[in-house]
Design a protein around this motif. Structure first.
Motif, PDB file in Angstrom:
ATOM      1  N   HIS A 104       0.850  -1.195   0.000  1.00  0.00           N
ATOM      2  CA  HIS A 104       0.000   0.000   0.000  1.00  0.00           C
ATOM      3  C   HIS A 104       0.884   1.243   0.000  1.00  0.00           C
ATOM      4  O   HIS A 104       1.021   1.946   1.001  1.00  0.00           O
ATOM      5  CB  HIS A 104      -0.933  -0.006   1.210  1.00  0.00           C
ATOM      6  N   LEU A 105       1.511   1.505  -1.149  1.00  0.00           N
ATOM      7  CA  LEU A 105       2.442   2.613  -1.293  1.00  0.00           C
ATOM      8  C   LEU A 105       1.895   3.615  -2.306  1.00  0.00           C
ATOM      9  O   LEU A 105       1.526   3.233  -3.415  1.00  0.00           O
ATOM     10  CB  LEU A 105       3.806   2.104  -1.760  1.00  0.00           C
ATOM     11  N   ASP A 106       1.861   4.875  -1.919  1.00  0.00           N
ATOM     12  CA  ASP A 106       1.413   5.943  -2.815  1.00  0.00           C
ATOM     13  C   ASP A 106       2.632   6.725  -3.287  1.00  0.00           C
ATOM     14  O   ASP A 106       3.383   7.286  -2.475  1.00  0.00           O
ATOM     15  CB  ASP A 106       0.438   6.873  -2.098  1.00  0.00           C
ATOM     16  N   LEU A 107       2.837   6.794  -4.588  1.00  0.00           N
ATOM     17  CA  LEU A 107       3.975   7.498  -5.160  1.00  0.00           C
ATOM     18  C   LEU A 107       3.613   8.965  -5.356  1.00  0.00           C
ATOM     19  O   LEU A 107       2.716   9.292  -6.147  1.00  0.00           O
ATOM     20  CB  LEU A 107       4.349   6.854  -6.495  1.00  0.00           C
ATOM     21  N   VAL A 108       4.300   9.867  -4.631  1.00  0.00           N
ATOM     22  CA  VAL A 108       4.000  11.299  -4.730  1.00  0.00           C
ATOM     23  C   VAL A 108       5.235  12.059  -5.201  1.00  0.00           C
ATOM     24  O   VAL A 108       5.432  13.230  -4.854  1.00  0.00           O
ATOM     25  CB  VAL A 108       3.499  11.847  -3.376  1.00  0.00           C
ATOM     26  N   HIS A 140      10.356  -0.335 -12.427  1.00  0.00           N
ATOM     27  CA  HIS A 140      10.291  -1.792 -12.298  1.00  0.00           C
ATOM     28  C   HIS A 140      10.358  -2.204 -10.823  1.00  0.00           C
ATOM     29  O   HIS A 140       9.578  -3.045 -10.360  1.00  0.00           O
ATOM     30  CB  HIS A 140      11.444  -2.426 -13.071  1.00  0.00           C
ATOM     31  N   VAL A 141      11.290  -1.603 -10.074  1.00  0.00           N
ATOM     32  CA  VAL A 141      11.450  -1.965  -8.669  1.00  0.00           C
ATOM     33  C   VAL A 141      10.245  -1.511  -7.855  1.00  0.00           C
ATOM     34  O   VAL A 141       9.725  -2.257  -7.015  1.00  0.00           O
ATOM     35  CB  VAL A 141      12.755  -1.376  -8.110  1.00  0.00           C
ATOM     36  N   PHE A 142       9.762  -0.291  -8.101  1.00  0.00           N
ATOM     37  CA  PHE A 142       8.604   0.197  -7.353  1.00  0.00           C
ATOM     38  C   PHE A 142       7.381  -0.676  -7.619  1.00  0.00           C
ATOM     39  O   PHE A 142       6.653  -1.038  -6.687  1.00  0.00           O
ATOM     40  CB  PHE A 142       8.300   1.648  -7.725  1.00  0.00           C
ATOM     41  N   ASP A 143       7.164  -1.012  -8.886  1.00  0.00           N
ATOM     42  CA  ASP A 143       6.016  -1.874  -9.210  1.00  0.00           C
ATOM     43  C   ASP A 143       6.128  -3.216  -8.494  1.00  0.00           C
ATOM     44  O   ASP A 143       5.115  -3.799  -8.089  1.00  0.00           O
ATOM     45  CB  ASP A 143       5.930  -2.091 -10.717  1.00  0.00           C
ATOM     46  N   GLY A 144       7.366  -3.715  -8.338  1.00  0.00           N
ATOM     47  CA  GLY A 144       7.549  -4.967  -7.607  1.00  0.00           C
ATOM     48  C   GLY A 144       7.196  -4.848  -6.136  1.00  0.00           C
ATOM     49  O   GLY A 144       6.750  -5.814  -5.513  1.00  0.00           O
ATOM     50  N   LEU A 145       7.379  -3.653  -5.579  1.00  0.00           N
ATOM     51  CA  LEU A 145       7.050  -3.445  -4.173  1.00  0.00           C
ATOM     52  C   LEU A 145       5.543  -3.407  -3.928  1.00  0.00           C
ATOM     53  O   LEU A 145       5.086  -3.729  -2.825  1.00  0.00           O
ATOM     54  CB  LEU A 145       7.670  -2.135  -3.667  1.00  0.00           C
ATOM     55  N   VAL A 146       4.783  -3.017  -4.933  1.00  0.00           N
ATOM     56  CA  VAL A 146       3.335  -2.903  -4.739  1.00  0.00           C
ATOM     57  C   VAL A 146       2.574  -4.121  -5.257  1.00  0.00           C
ATOM     58  O   VAL A 146       1.371  -4.229  -5.032  1.00  0.00           O
ATOM     59  CB  VAL A 146       2.784  -1.627  -5.401  1.00  0.00           C
ATOM     60  N   ARG A 147       3.292  -5.034  -5.950  1.00  0.00           N
ATOM     61  CA  ARG A 147       2.644  -6.251  -6.453  1.00  0.00           C
ATOM     62  C   ARG A 147       3.102  -7.459  -5.646  1.00  0.00           C
ATOM     63  O   ARG A 147       4.158  -7.472  -5.031  1.00  0.00           O
ATOM     64  CB  ARG A 147       3.001  -6.493  -7.921  1.00  0.00           C
ATOM     65  N   ASN A 148       2.307  -8.523  -5.717  1.00  0.00           N
ATOM     66  CA  ASN A 148       2.675  -9.814  -5.136  1.00  0.00           C
ATOM     67  C   ASN A 148       3.021  -9.728  -3.658  1.00  0.00           C
ATOM     68  O   ASN A 148       3.889 -10.443  -3.165  1.00  0.00           O
ATOM     69  CB  ASN A 148       3.863 -10.421  -5.902  1.00  0.00           C
TER      70      ASN A 148
END
Length: 318
Positions: A104-108, A140-148
Motif C-alpha cells: 500500500h504505497l502511494d507514489l508522490v 520496475h522496482v517500485f512496481d515490484g514493491l506494490v505487487r505480489n
C-alpha cells in the motif's frame, strides 16, 4: 532432469502447499569438530544416510568441480544475501508494517527514468573485477514493491505509506564471488529519516549442472530440493524447500560438503497407511545444517546436480 527442479522453484515462487517442518539438531557435527579440508557428510539427526544418497552427493560434487557450469557460475553475479535494506526504525507501527507488507504505497514524486550510467549498471568486487548488468528501472522496482505482496486481513490494514523521493545509490552484499558493491534504488517514505533500498540489477540465471542431460536418479527416500530462502547469521543453517508428494513426509535434511560445494540431500519418509493423500506436489521448508559456514561455496541439489539460487521472500528468484 530439469522438470522436478522446475516444479520445486515454481511451488516456491507461488507459495504452493508450504508446510513447516521442524528439524532436530541431535547428532549434528559443528564447525569446530569437522575435519578441515575434508569432504564431510553432516546429518541433522543421529541416523546415517543410505549408501546410494551418499554416493550420489559425492558424484554431484565431483562433476561440478572444474566443470564449464562452475566456471559460468563463478563469472556471474550470484547474491547470497536477501537484498533488502530497511531503515533501523522500520516500522513505526503495526499499521505501517501492514501497509508496507501489503504494497500500500502511494507514489508522490517523480521516478528517475534511468540510472547514473544509463541503461546498464556496474557490479564491483574488491579485487577490481566488475560486471556490467542491465539496469532494473526505478519503475520496475517500485512496481515490484506494490505487487505480489501479502494479503492483509487484520485490524491494521487500512494504512498507506507515501513515497516522497527516489534516488540511485549503492550497497554491498555477499555473492558467490565475495562481497560486491551493487547499484540500488533508495525509496524515501514519509516519516522515516532513512530510505528503504532495493537492488537496481538482477542476478544472472543459474547454469544447468554438468549432469542436466541425464535422467535424474530415483533414490528411495531422497527428494529434490529447490531454491533456498535463508541463511543463518553464522552461515551454518540453510532454509530450503524440499519437494515431495502428499503421501510422504519430509525428514531432517543431510549435507555433503567439500571445500567448494555444499550438496543438499532432501529426505522423505512414508506416512501412515491410513493417511489421506493425493497426487499434488508439495514443498516443505527444511533446515540443512552445515559443518562450517557456507562462505562462497556453491549450493547444489543432490537429485538434479544443479546449483540452487537464493529466493526472495517476495516471490522472485534472484
Amino acid at each position: 532432469m530439469r522438470s522436478r527442479a522446475a516444479l520445486v522453484s515454481s511451488a516456491l515462487l507461488l507459495g504452493v502447499s508450504l508446510t513447516v517442518a521442524g528439524c532436530g539438531a541431535e547428532g549434528v557435527r559443528t564447525a569446530s569438530d569437522a575435519p578441515a579440508g575434508k569432504d564431510v557428510l553432516v546429518n541433522e539427526d543421529a541416523g546415517r544416510p543410505g549408501g546410494a544418497a551418499a554416493r550420489r552427493a559425492a558424484e554431484v560434487a565431483k562433476a561440478w568441480t572444474g566443470s564449464a557450469a562452475e566456471r559460468a557460475w563463478r563469472m556471474g553475479y550470484r547474491p547470497l544475501d536477501q537484498a533488502e535494506w530497511l531503515p533501523p526504525d522500520a516500522f513505526h507501527s503495526g499499521v505501517d508494517k501492514a501497509a508496507f507488507a501489503s504494497g500500500h504505497l502511494d507514489l508522490v514524486t517523480q521516478l528517475p527514468v534511468s540510472g547514473p550510467d544509463g541503461p546498464e549498471a556496474t557490479v564491483a568486487w574488491p579485487d577490481g573485477s566488475t560486471l556490467r548488468r542491465p539496469l532494473l528501472t526505478a519503475r520496475h522496482v517500485f512496481d515490484g514493491l506494490v505487487r505480489n505482496k501479502s494479503v492483509c486481513d487484520g485490524a491494521d490494514c487500512n494504512g498507506r505509506l507515501r513515497v516522497t523521493g527516489v534516488k540511485a545509490a549503492t550497497r554491498t552484499l555477499a555473492t558467490s564471488r565475495g562481497r560486491a558493491t551493487i547499484p540500488v534504488w533508495e525509496f524515501t517514505i514519509e516519516g522515516y529519516a532513512q530510505p528503504f533500498a532495493y537492488p537496481a540489477v538482477a542476478p544472472d540465471q543459474p547454469p544447468q549442472g554438468p549432469q542436466s542431460d541425464r535422467p535424474a536418479p530415483d533414490i528411495n527416500g531422497v527428494s529434490s530440493a529447490g531454491g533456498w530462502s535463508g541463511l543463518s547469521t553464522d552461515g551454518l543453517v540453510l532454509d530450503v524447500g524440499v519437494s515431495h508428494g502428499s503421501c510422504v513426509k519430509t525428514l531432517p535434511g543431510q549435507v555433503y560438503e567439500t571445500k567448494d560445494v555444499v550438496v543438499l540431500i532432501g529426505r522423505v519418509g512414508q506416512l501412515p497407511k491410513d493417511a489421506l493423500c493425493d497426487a499434488a506436489l508439495r514443498v516443505t521448508p527444511v533446515r540443512f545444517r552445515l559443518s562450517r559456514p557456507l562462505g562462497t561455496r556453491t549450493v547444489l541439489d543432490a537429485v538434479t546436480g544443479d546449483p540452487m539460487v537464493l529466493m526472495t521472500p517476495g516471490g522472485a528468484d534472484r
